[in-house]
Design a protein around this motif. Structure first.
Motif, PDB file in Angstrom:
ATOM      1  N   VAL A  52       0.841  -1.201   0.000  1.00  0.00           N
ATOM      2  CA  VAL A  52       0.000   0.000   0.000  1.00  0.00           C
ATOM      3  C   VAL A  52       0.877   1.252   0.000  1.00  0.00           C
ATOM      4  O   VAL A  52       0.664   2.179  -0.784  1.00  0.00           O
ATOM      5  CB  VAL A  52      -0.972   0.002   1.203  1.00  0.00           C
ATOM      6  CG1 VAL A  52      -1.743   1.303   1.275  1.00  0.00           C
ATOM      7  CG2 VAL A  52      -1.917  -1.188   1.120  1.00  0.00           C
ATOM      8  N   ALA A  53       1.873   1.273   0.870  1.00  0.00           N
ATOM      9  CA  ALA A  53       2.751   2.442   0.960  1.00  0.00           C
ATOM     10  C   ALA A  53       3.569   2.622  -0.316  1.00  0.00           C
ATOM     11  O   ALA A  53       3.736   3.747  -0.800  1.00  0.00           O
ATOM     12  CB  ALA A  53       3.675   2.328   2.169  1.00  0.00           C
ATOM     13  N   VAL A  54       4.074   1.542  -0.875  1.00  0.00           N
ATOM     14  CA  VAL A  54       4.909   1.633  -2.073  1.00  0.00           C
ATOM     15  C   VAL A  54       4.115   2.202  -3.242  1.00  0.00           C
ATOM     16  O   VAL A  54       4.642   2.995  -4.028  1.00  0.00           O
ATOM     17  CB  VAL A  54       5.515   0.248  -2.420  1.00  0.00           C
ATOM     18  CG1 VAL A  54       6.156   0.248  -3.788  1.00  0.00           C
ATOM     19  CG2 VAL A  54       6.536  -0.149  -1.364  1.00  0.00           C
ATOM     20  N   ARG A  55       2.836   1.842  -3.358  1.00  0.00           N
ATOM     21  CA  ARG A  55       2.014   2.340  -4.472  1.00  0.00           C
ATOM     22  C   ARG A  55       1.474   3.752  -4.239  1.00  0.00           C
ATOM     23  O   ARG A  55       1.036   4.402  -5.171  1.00  0.00           O
ATOM     24  CB  ARG A  55       0.846   1.391  -4.728  1.00  0.00           C
ATOM     25  CG  ARG A  55       1.264   0.108  -5.402  1.00  0.00           C
ATOM     26  CD  ARG A  55       0.062  -0.676  -5.893  1.00  0.00           C
ATOM     27  NE  ARG A  55      -0.923  -0.899  -4.866  1.00  0.00           N
ATOM     28  CZ  ARG A  55      -1.078  -2.021  -4.188  1.00  0.00           C
ATOM     29  NH1 ARG A  55      -0.291  -3.034  -4.422  1.00  0.00           N
ATOM     30  NH2 ARG A  55      -2.007  -2.146  -3.276  1.00  0.00           N
ATOM     31  N   SER A  56       1.500   4.210  -3.005  1.00  0.00           N
ATOM     32  CA  SER A  56       0.955   5.527  -2.679  1.00  0.00           C
ATOM     33  C   SER A  56       1.843   6.636  -3.231  1.00  0.00           C
ATOM     34  O   SER A  56       3.046   6.460  -3.420  1.00  0.00           O
ATOM     35  CB  SER A  56       0.844   5.679  -1.162  1.00  0.00           C
ATOM     36  OG  SER A  56       0.454   6.979  -0.821  1.00  0.00           O
ATOM     37  N   THR A  57       1.235   7.787  -3.463  1.00  0.00           N
ATOM     38  CA  THR A  57       2.003   8.957  -3.903  1.00  0.00           C
ATOM     39  C   THR A  57       2.103   9.998  -2.791  1.00  0.00           C
ATOM     40  O   THR A  57       2.645  11.077  -3.017  1.00  0.00           O
ATOM     41  CB  THR A  57       1.354   9.595  -5.146  1.00  0.00           C
ATOM     42  OG1 THR A  57       0.012   9.962  -4.828  1.00  0.00           O
ATOM     43  CG2 THR A  57       1.373   8.636  -6.331  1.00  0.00           C
ATOM     44  N   ASP A  58       1.591   9.689  -1.608  1.00  0.00           N
ATOM     45  CA  ASP A  58       1.684  10.620  -0.480  1.00  0.00           C
ATOM     46  C   ASP A  58       3.140  10.843  -0.108  1.00  0.00           C
ATOM     47  O   ASP A  58       3.946   9.903  -0.094  1.00  0.00           O
ATOM     48  CB  ASP A  58       0.959  10.071   0.760  1.00  0.00           C
ATOM     49  CG  ASP A  58      -0.545  10.016   0.584  1.00  0.00           C
ATOM     50  OD1 ASP A  58      -1.068  10.683  -0.328  1.00  0.00           O
ATOM     51  OD2 ASP A  58      -1.186   9.298   1.374  1.00  0.00           O
ATOM     52  N   ALA A  59       3.475  12.071   0.225  1.00  0.00           N
ATOM     53  CA  ALA A  59       4.853  12.394   0.595  1.00  0.00           C
ATOM     54  C   ALA A  59       5.302  11.627   1.836  1.00  0.00           C
ATOM     55  O   ALA A  59       6.457  11.232   1.940  1.00  0.00           O
ATOM     56  CB  ALA A  59       4.995  13.898   0.832  1.00  0.00           C
ATOM     57  N   LEU A  60       4.398  11.382   2.782  1.00  0.00           N
ATOM     58  CA  LEU A  60       4.728  10.705   4.044  1.00  0.00           C
ATOM     59  C   LEU A  60       4.115   9.305   4.097  1.00  0.00           C
ATOM     60  O   LEU A  60       3.704   8.822   5.147  1.00  0.00           O
ATOM     61  CB  LEU A  60       4.250  11.552   5.226  1.00  0.00           C
ATOM     62  CG  LEU A  60       4.903  12.927   5.341  1.00  0.00           C
ATOM     63  CD1 LEU A  60       4.174  13.796   6.356  1.00  0.00           C
ATOM     64  CD2 LEU A  60       6.370  12.790   5.705  1.00  0.00           C
ATOM     65  N   ARG A  61       4.071   8.642   2.962  1.00  0.00           N
ATOM     66  CA  ARG A  61       3.380   7.350   2.865  1.00  0.00           C
ATOM     67  C   ARG A  61       3.974   6.278   3.774  1.00  0.00           C
ATOM     68  O   ARG A  61       3.247   5.475   4.343  1.00  0.00           O
ATOM     69  CB  ARG A  61       3.351   6.873   1.423  1.00  0.00           C
ATOM     70  CG  ARG A  61       4.718   6.655   0.806  1.00  0.00           C
ATOM     71  CD  ARG A  61       4.601   6.403  -0.700  1.00  0.00           C
ATOM     72  NE  ARG A  61       5.881   6.459  -1.366  1.00  0.00           N
ATOM     73  CZ  ARG A  61       6.410   7.564  -1.884  1.00  0.00           C
ATOM     74  NH1 ARG A  61       5.769   8.706  -1.794  1.00  0.00           N
ATOM     75  NH2 ARG A  61       7.576   7.526  -2.496  1.00  0.00           N
ATOM     76  N   PHE A  62       5.284   6.260   3.920  1.00  0.00           N
ATOM     77  CA  PHE A  62       5.905   5.224   4.750  1.00  0.00           C
ATOM     78  C   PHE A  62       5.694   5.513   6.236  1.00  0.00           C
ATOM     79  O   PHE A  62       5.479   4.610   7.030  1.00  0.00           O
ATOM     80  CB  PHE A  62       7.388   5.089   4.418  1.00  0.00           C
ATOM     81  CG  PHE A  62       7.622   4.696   2.977  1.00  0.00           C
ATOM     82  CD1 PHE A  62       7.231   3.444   2.515  1.00  0.00           C
ATOM     83  CD2 PHE A  62       8.200   5.581   2.091  1.00  0.00           C
ATOM     84  CE1 PHE A  62       7.426   3.078   1.190  1.00  0.00           C
ATOM     85  CE2 PHE A  62       8.404   5.224   0.764  1.00  0.00           C
ATOM     86  CZ  PHE A  62       8.012   3.971   0.311  1.00  0.00           C
ATOM     87  N   GLU A  63       5.733   6.782   6.593  1.00  0.00           N
ATOM     88  CA  GLU A  63       5.466   7.173   7.984  1.00  0.00           C
ATOM     89  C   GLU A  63       3.996   6.920   8.320  1.00  0.00           C
ATOM     90  O   GLU A  63       3.674   6.452   9.423  1.00  0.00           O
ATOM     91  CB  GLU A  63       5.825   8.640   8.191  1.00  0.00           C
ATOM     92  CG  GLU A  63       7.310   8.924   8.102  1.00  0.00           C
ATOM     93  CD  GLU A  63       7.882   8.916   6.678  1.00  0.00           C
ATOM     94  OE1 GLU A  63       9.109   8.830   6.543  1.00  0.00           O
ATOM     95  OE2 GLU A  63       7.106   9.000   5.699  1.00  0.00           O
ATOM     96  N   LYS A  64       3.108   7.175   7.363  1.00  0.00           N
ATOM     97  CA  LYS A  64       1.678   6.926   7.575  1.00  0.00           C
ATOM     98  C   LYS A  64       1.424   5.436   7.809  1.00  0.00           C
ATOM     99  O   LYS A  64       0.683   5.064   8.724  1.00  0.00           O
ATOM    100  CB  LYS A  64       0.885   7.414   6.367  1.00  0.00           C
ATOM    101  CG  LYS A  64      -0.602   7.209   6.484  1.00  0.00           C
ATOM    102  CD  LYS A  64      -1.319   7.754   5.264  1.00  0.00           C
ATOM    103  CE  LYS A  64      -2.811   7.598   5.368  1.00  0.00           C
ATOM    104  NZ  LYS A  64      -3.484   8.134   4.168  1.00  0.00           N
ATOM    105  N   ALA A  65       2.050   4.589   6.998  1.00  0.00           N
ATOM    106  CA  ALA A  65       1.883   3.140   7.166  1.00  0.00           C
ATOM    107  C   ALA A  65       2.420   2.684   8.521  1.00  0.00           C
ATOM    108  O   ALA A  65       1.812   1.847   9.196  1.00  0.00           O
ATOM    109  CB  ALA A  65       2.584   2.400   6.024  1.00  0.00           C
ATOM    110  N   MET A  66       3.555   3.249   8.939  1.00  0.00           N
ATOM    111  CA  MET A  66       4.141   2.903  10.235  1.00  0.00           C
ATOM    112  C   MET A  66       3.203   3.309  11.370  1.00  0.00           C
ATOM    113  O   MET A  66       2.956   2.534  12.303  1.00  0.00           O
ATOM    114  CB  MET A  66       5.504   3.599  10.378  1.00  0.00           C
ATOM    115  CG  MET A  66       6.199   3.378  11.698  1.00  0.00           C
ATOM    116  SD  MET A  66       7.824   4.170  11.759  1.00  0.00           S
ATOM    117  CE  MET A  66       7.389   5.916  11.725  1.00  0.00           C
ATOM    118  N   LEU A  67       2.667   4.520  11.306  1.00  0.00           N
ATOM    119  CA  LEU A  67       1.748   4.998  12.348  1.00  0.00           C
ATOM    120  C   LEU A  67       0.440   4.204  12.342  1.00  0.00           C
ATOM    121  O   LEU A  67      -0.108   3.893  13.401  1.00  0.00           O
ATOM    122  CB  LEU A  67       1.470   6.490  12.169  1.00  0.00           C
ATOM    123  CG  LEU A  67       2.607   7.401  12.617  1.00  0.00           C
ATOM    124  CD1 LEU A  67       2.450   8.796  12.014  1.00  0.00           C
ATOM    125  CD2 LEU A  67       2.662   7.471  14.133  1.00  0.00           C
TER     126      LEU A  67
END
Length: 173
Positions: free
Chosen positions: A140-155
């Protein structure tokens, strides 16, 4: 597997449902950033504007996850004590627009202190360091274009695991 359009539609409907709740039914969330000038990372290298945008983005993510993952009547205070964003800034690639280089050994991490309350009474508190060491394998994070996608997935993973029993109450299980 649901299509991207159906996932976006579902997300929009869920967000709309949360926004339609009366304020008392939504989880009250306070987010503070303690001494962000001392964070290991957080776009400090590129100036105060980039850091402000990063911190505002993280605050939105935490508030959104609290509203989605905590049942009505709960309040949470989150203090971010340290931050290391996914990837590392590569000044040699700055000219091409690719500022952050993502590698397996540049996972995101965040140290936070939290206090969860219900009816004004503290029901949980703690200080934790979150790490997403396999962040590049999160589909999900890898396909996202959000700037903070990896931090969002972690949270999101932290909220899901830390407050799983509360989320079960929210869904009526």
């Amino acid at each position: 597997m649901p299509s991207r359009k159906s996932r976006l539609t579902s997300a929009a409907l869920a967000l709309g449902a949360v926004l339609m709740l009366p304020p008392a039914a939504q989880a009250a969330t306070t987010v503070t950033f303690v001494a962000p000038q001392n964070y290991r990372d957080g776009n400090l290298a590129w100036g105060p504007v980039d850091q402000r945008l990063t911190l505002e983005g993280l605050e939105r993510i935490i508030r959104s996850l609290a509203a989605r993952r905590l049942p009505p009547g709960y309040e949470i205070d989150v203090a971010v004590l340290d931050l290391d964003l996914a990837g590392k800034i590569d000044p040699l690639r700055a000219r091409s627009g690719e500022l952050r280089v993502m590698r397996q050994d540049t996972w995101p991490s965040m140290t936070l202190r939290y206090s969860l309350r219900r009816s004004g009474r503290v029901v949980a508190r703690g200080e934790e360091t979150l790490r997403a060491m396999n962040y590049l394998t999160d589909p999900v994070a890898v396909r996202s274009t959000d700037a903070l996608r990896f931090e969002k997935a972690m949270l999101d993973s932290w909220f899901r695991t830390r407050f799983a029993a509360l989320e079960a109450k929210r869904s009526g299980s």
